[in-house]
Design a protein around this motif. Structure first.
Motif, short mmCIF file in Angstrom:
data_model
loop_
_atom_site.label_atom_id
_atom_site.label_comp_id
_atom_site.label_asym_id
_atom_site.label_seq_id
_atom_site.Cartn_x
_atom_site.Cartn_y
_atom_site.Cartn_z
N ASN A 48 1.19 -1.58 -3.32
CA ASN A 48 -0.11 -2.74 -3.30
C ASN A 48 -0.63 -2.98 -4.96
O ASN A 48 -0.98 -3.89 -5.10
N GLN A 49 -0.78 -1.71 -5.45
CA GLN A 49 -1.65 -1.72 -6.79
C GLN A 49 -0.49 -2.58 -7.90
O GLN A 49 -0.89 -3.03 -8.90
N VAL A 50 0.62 -3.15 -7.41
CA VAL A 50 1.52 -3.71 -8.35
C VAL A 50 1.79 -5.15 -7.57
O VAL A 50 2.93 -5.63 -7.82
N GLY A 90 -10.06 9.08 -9.27
CA GLY A 90 -10.11 7.90 -9.98
C GLY A 90 -8.97 7.15 -9.35
O GLY A 90 -8.34 7.57 -8.53
N CYS A 91 -8.93 5.86 -9.87
CA CYS A 91 -7.70 4.82 -9.37
C CYS A 91 -7.47 3.85 -10.41
O CYS A 91 -8.26 3.31 -10.84
N LEU A 92 -6.16 3.59 -10.70
CA LEU A 92 -5.55 2.75 -11.66
C LEU A 92 -5.99 1.31 -11.41
O LEU A 92 -6.08 0.54 -12.48
N GLN A 132 -2.69 11.60 -0.22
CA GLN A 132 -3.79 10.75 0.89
C GLN A 132 -4.35 9.52 0.17
O GLN A 132 -4.39 8.52 0.84
N HIS A 133 -4.47 9.54 -0.93
CA HIS A 133 -4.95 8.52 -1.91
C HIS A 133 -4.18 7.52 -1.64
O HIS A 133 -4.44 6.27 -1.46
N GLU A 134 -2.80 7.60 -2.09
CA GLU A 134 -1.83 6.79 -2.29
C GLU A 134 -1.44 6.12 -0.91
O GLU A 134 -1.25 4.97 -0.57
N TYR A 135 -1.19 6.78 0.17
CA TYR A 135 -1.18 6.47 1.61
C TYR A 135 -2.13 5.46 2.15
O TYR A 135 -1.63 4.57 2.62
N ASP A 136 -3.28 5.81 1.76
CA ASP A 136 -4.44 4.80 2.10
C ASP A 136 -4.10 3.47 1.74
O ASP A 136 -4.46 2.51 2.21
N HIS A 137 -3.66 3.34 0.41
CA HIS A 137 -3.36 2.20 -0.33
C HIS A 137 -2.41 1.26 0.34
O HIS A 137 -2.81 0.08 0.60
N LEU A 138 -1.48 1.76 1.11
CA LEU A 138 -0.43 1.18 1.95
C LEU A 138 -1.12 0.49 3.35
O LEU A 138 -0.60 -0.58 3.62
ZN ZN Z 1 -5.58 4.10 -6.18
#
Ligand code: ZN
Length: 193
Positions: A48-50, A90-92, A132-138
């Motif tokens: 999602n972040q890209v 944090g988050c990019l 867990q942080h990255e999984y949430d993004h999805l």
């Molecule tokens: Zn993030």
């Protein structure tokens, strides 16, 4: 060419569907995601972040290509959770914003790798937190959604700055309007999920 999108870009709120297959093009996307992640000094990056609507994220807890281990998690599923732990994140997609987040201390995660093998991991510590942080993004969930009211208040002005920056980028035509963003995400999703 991929680039990292910042809050409040709508791609960050997209809930992605599982990918149908692992192929060479996916491998190329993963390599580009690692390159962007290292460039921005991150330890994890979700599709999602890209601006891609795929259930995929990458991690290297050392944040350095010459150290640590690179993981690509495709169609990940978290099946078990144990305990709770709180630590700063944090988050990019939120440059220079950090805040404490409460998460499960241990998780069991299954995912496909780039070789198309399904693997199961028992994760703890930073590995569990980052996954867990990255999984949430999805699922379109952001770390700011998991903050205490006090922590959210403490970063409110910085979030406002990002929102103003986003609106400015949009006025300058750097970021497309919402309907165009959604149409592109749906088109990409139809091809691979
Ligand atoms: Zn993030």
């Amino acid at each position: 060419m991929l680039r990292i999108v910042n809050y409040p870009h709508p791609a960050l709120r997209h809930k992605s569907k599982p990918l149908r297959r692992v192929d060479a093009e996916l491998g190329k996307i993963v390599r580009e995601m690692f390159a962007l992640m290292y460039q921005q000094k991150g330890i994890g990056l979700a599709a999602n972040q890209v601006d891609l609507p795929y259930r995929l994220f990458v991690l290297n807890l050392e944040g350095d290509p010459s150290k640590g281990q690179e993981h690509a998690f495709i169609n990940p599923v978290i099946s078990k959770r144990h305990g709770t732990a709180e630590a700063e994140e944090g988050c990019l997609s939120f440059p220079e914003i950090f805040a404490p987040v409460r998460r499960s201390e241990k998780v069991t995660l299954s995912a496909y790798n780039l070789a198309g093998q399904e693997l199961t991991y028992e994760l703890t510590g930073l590995f569990a937190r980052a996954a867990q942080h990255e999984y949430d993004h999805l699922d379109g969930v952001l770390f700011i959604d998991r903050l205490s009211p006090a922590a959210l208040l403490s970063i409110k002005e910085k979030l406002r700055d990002l929102e103003l920056q986003f609106q400015g980028d949009r006025r300058r035509g750097v970021i497309p309007e919402d309907p165009q963003i959604f149409a592109r995400l749906n088109e990409l999703e139809a091809l691979r999920t």
